[in-house]
Design an enzyme around this catalytic site. Structure first.
Site, PDB file in Angstrom:
ATOM      1  N   GLY A   1     -32.857 -22.514  29.741  1.00  0.00           N
ATOM      2  CA  GLY A   1     -32.148 -23.783  29.598  1.00  0.00           C
ATOM      3  C   GLY A   1     -32.328 -24.335  28.194  1.00  0.00           C
ATOM      4  O   GLY A   1     -32.608 -23.613  27.240  1.00  0.00           O
ATOM      5  N   GLY A   2     -32.226 -25.650  28.102  1.00  0.00           N
ATOM      6  CA  GLY A   2     -32.341 -26.303  26.799  1.00  0.00           C
ATOM      7  C   GLY A   2     -33.693 -26.089  26.145  1.00  0.00           C
ATOM      8  O   GLY A   2     -33.844 -26.299  24.942  1.00  0.00           O
TER       9      GLY A   2
ATOM     10  N   GLY B   1     -18.992  -9.755  -5.657  1.00  0.00           N
ATOM     11  CA  GLY B   1     -19.624 -11.036  -5.342  1.00  0.00           C
ATOM     12  C   GLY B   1     -21.086 -10.855  -4.995  1.00  0.00           C
ATOM     13  O   GLY B   1     -21.909 -11.756  -5.215  1.00  0.00           O
ATOM     14  N   ALA B   2     -21.419  -9.679  -4.444  1.00  0.00           N
ATOM     15  CA  ALA B   2     -22.804  -9.443  -4.034  1.00  0.00           C
ATOM     16  C   ALA B   2     -23.741  -9.482  -5.241  1.00  0.00           C
ATOM     17  O   ALA B   2     -24.900  -9.863  -5.129  1.00  0.00           O
ATOM     18  CB  ALA B   2     -22.908  -8.110  -3.299  1.00  0.00           C
TER      19      ALA B   2
END
Ligand code: HXC
Length: 514
Positions: free
Chosen positions: A169-170, A404-405
């Site tokens: 759960g949370g 870009g790398a």
């Protein structure tokens, strides 16, 4: 006095019994350690000081009034690891399944506040059925109190979560906010909804291990940074991690002396990178050759193997290493590796840990699934993380640094402090084959022998562009080095940058492309 002392001792023994003999045995029968045994294994011998062992819940609903258990399902306190203060909580599954009541939450919150105020790491050993059902929204409020403190302490003190049982759960969101998540195969699970709910909602059949076991989270989702085979192994690994972290964001990590000579040159470094630049090699071989005692503490080892991240000591300095891995997807940057790298870089920057980048990257991974999955947004995280980092940043381009790398991997342009290259480095907009296809498509189409013509153009491109000397001529690379001197050069740079000071413009916080 003696009567009172006896009473105190009796209460202490009662607190240690948790949910009672039968439940303690059941816990051990599942192959799990008890809450206090875990704390003992984690901390230096006899260093643990327990707090709040007499706290009980205040609920009278669902027959709870006469079921008060001392400690209320969580052991909290402080002690030392390698002689340094840490705070620790350890949930006790034998008490209401380790579920979180108001009082249980208050104990953890108290510890979080102390850890933040006193500037020391907080380690949570999680083994819990989640919110205590009988306490309803009060328990949910308790979780929220914990989440808030996790967030406020993020980047101020190291926070480590060890999952040693269910975490559903949370409740998973507290570990998710912390810096490192450890899991143990076969006994620890994390999911937002369990297999039953999954079956009802999506008709998928899956068991706990398959849905949220250690290997799933360490290799597929990336939620866990580490998966171990046993609890003792896992807790020993947490102790090892602490050697790389400072107590808080105002301190540098402690240095560690070793017998590994600072001027050690390694001839093996001449033979790791193949002559054919399309052939892979294992970047771990280079990492091992340059770090102290060949010891590398790899983080997220099973997740996004095309980027290696982890801690080491280099000349005694604790460092974070980020390295492309040519042996996995050619070391390309994709969504998962960008997110993995960004998280690690930001963690190092938050805790004043210098970064060493070993670069061999052909670029970002092309493809519809990557584009539609948001490689632009996720790749930007890595770029952002390196750009905003103000810790010492040292980059060594081993082979490819394309497109870009090249910019992203801690280039000079985004405040790399020391940028070095091996003579094998290839720094350009794109690789030779791709570049020739773009530039000479028409020429090659009309050539008598297109293959031979392309070959000649590729060779020409390699001579013109695929080397480190254009970047070096511009000062984008500070030096082209003999690979054998990589370790001494790294140590020299780390020593030189020891007192580095750099600041970002004042702001409330940046807007990281999430
Ligand atoms: C109260 C709980 C409990 C809970 C377990 N127990 N979970 N008591 N609140 N949430 C108790 C059981 O009644 C039992 O008590 C003992 O703990 C051990 O549980 P078992 O079921 O016997 O153990 P096991 O078979 O190992 O199963 C463990 C389990 C299961 C998988 C965790 O208990 C379970 O599914 N529990 C509920 C999990 C859950 O849905 N929690 C809420 C998640 S939502 P006795 O007296 O018999 O020993 C959530 C919201 C957080 O947490 C929100 C944050 C924003």
């Amino acid at each position: 006095m003696r009567d009172k002392l006896e009473h105190l001792e009796n209460l202490g023994r009662k607190a240690e019994l948790g949910g009672g003999e039968a439940r303690l045995e059941a816990q051990q029968a599942k192959g799990k350690l008890l809450a206090r045994q875990r704390v003992s294994l984690l901390l230096d011998e006899d260093s643990f000081v327990e707090m709040d062992r007499f706290v009980t819940h205040r609920s009278a609903d669902e027959g709870l009034a006469d079921k008060k258990i001392l400690g209320d399902g969580v052991v909290t306190g402080y002690g030392t690891i390698h002689g340094r203060l840490v705070y620790v909580f350890s949930q006790d599954f034998t008490v209401f399944g380790g579920s979180l009541s108001e009082a249980h939450a208050e104990k953890i919150v108290k510890l979080q506040d102390m850890a933040l105020k006193n500037g020391a790491p907080l380690i949570g050993l999680n083994d819990s059925g989640g919110a205590r059902i009988q306490e309803g929204v009060v328990s949910l409020g308790g979780y929220a109190d914990i989440f808030l403190r996790n967030t406020l302490a993020s980047g101020v003190i190291p926070q480590i979560s060890v999952i040693l049982g269910p975490c559903a759960g949370g409740a998973v969101y507290s570990p998710a906010i912390t810096d490192f998540v450890y899991m143990v195969r076969g006994t620890s699970y994390m999911f937002v909804t369990g297999p039953g709910v999954v079956k009802t909602v999506t008709h998928e059949d899956i068991d706990m291990e398959g849905l949220g076991g250690a290997d799933v989270h360490a290799s597929k989702s990336g939620v866990a940074h580490f998966a171990h085979d046993s609890e003792p192994e896992c807790l020993a690994a947490v102790r090892d991690l602490m050697a790389f972290l400072p107590q808080n964001n105002t301190e540098a990590p402690s240095s560690r002396e070793s017998d590994d000579p600072h001027d050690r040159r390694d001839d093996k470094l001449l033979d790791i990178v193949p002559d054919n630049s399309n052939k892979p090699y294992d970047m771990h071989d280079i990492i091992g050759a340059v770090v102290d005692d060949r010891e590398f503490y790899e983080v997220h080892k099973a997740f996004a193997g095309n980027l290696i991240v982890g801690f080491a000591h280099v000349g005694g300095h604790a460092v974070g290493i980020v390295a492309n891995q040519p042996a996995f997807l050619a070391g390309v940057l994709d969504i998962d590796s960008s997110v993995k790298g960004a998280r690690f870089v930001r963690c190092c920057d938050a805790f004043n840990i210098p970064l060493i980048v070993l670069e061999d990257v052909p670029g970002f991974l092309p493809g519809v699934s990557q584009e539609h999955g948001g490689i632009i947004r996720h790749g930007a995280k890595l770029l952002y993380a390196f750009s905003e980092a103000t810790v010492p940043k040292i980059t060594v381009i081993i082979r490819k640094a394309y497109g870009g790398a090249y910019d992203v991997m801690s280039s000079k342009h985004i405040r790399g402090d020391v940028n070095l290259a091996w003579p094998t480095a290839e720094i350009a907009v794109m690789g030779p084959k791709g570049a020739v296809e773009v530039l000479f498509r028409k020429e090659l189409a009309s050539a008598e022998d297109p293959e031979a013509a392309a070959e000649a153009r590729v060779e020409n491109y390699k001579t013109q562009f695929a080397h480190p000397y254009i970047a070096a001529a511009r000062g984008f690379i500070d030096d082209v080095i003999d690979p054998r001197t990589t370790r001494p050069r790294l140590i020299n740079a780390l020593d030189m940058l020891r007192n580095k000071r750099d600041e970002n413009p004042r702001k409330k916080h940046g807007n990281l492309p999430l």
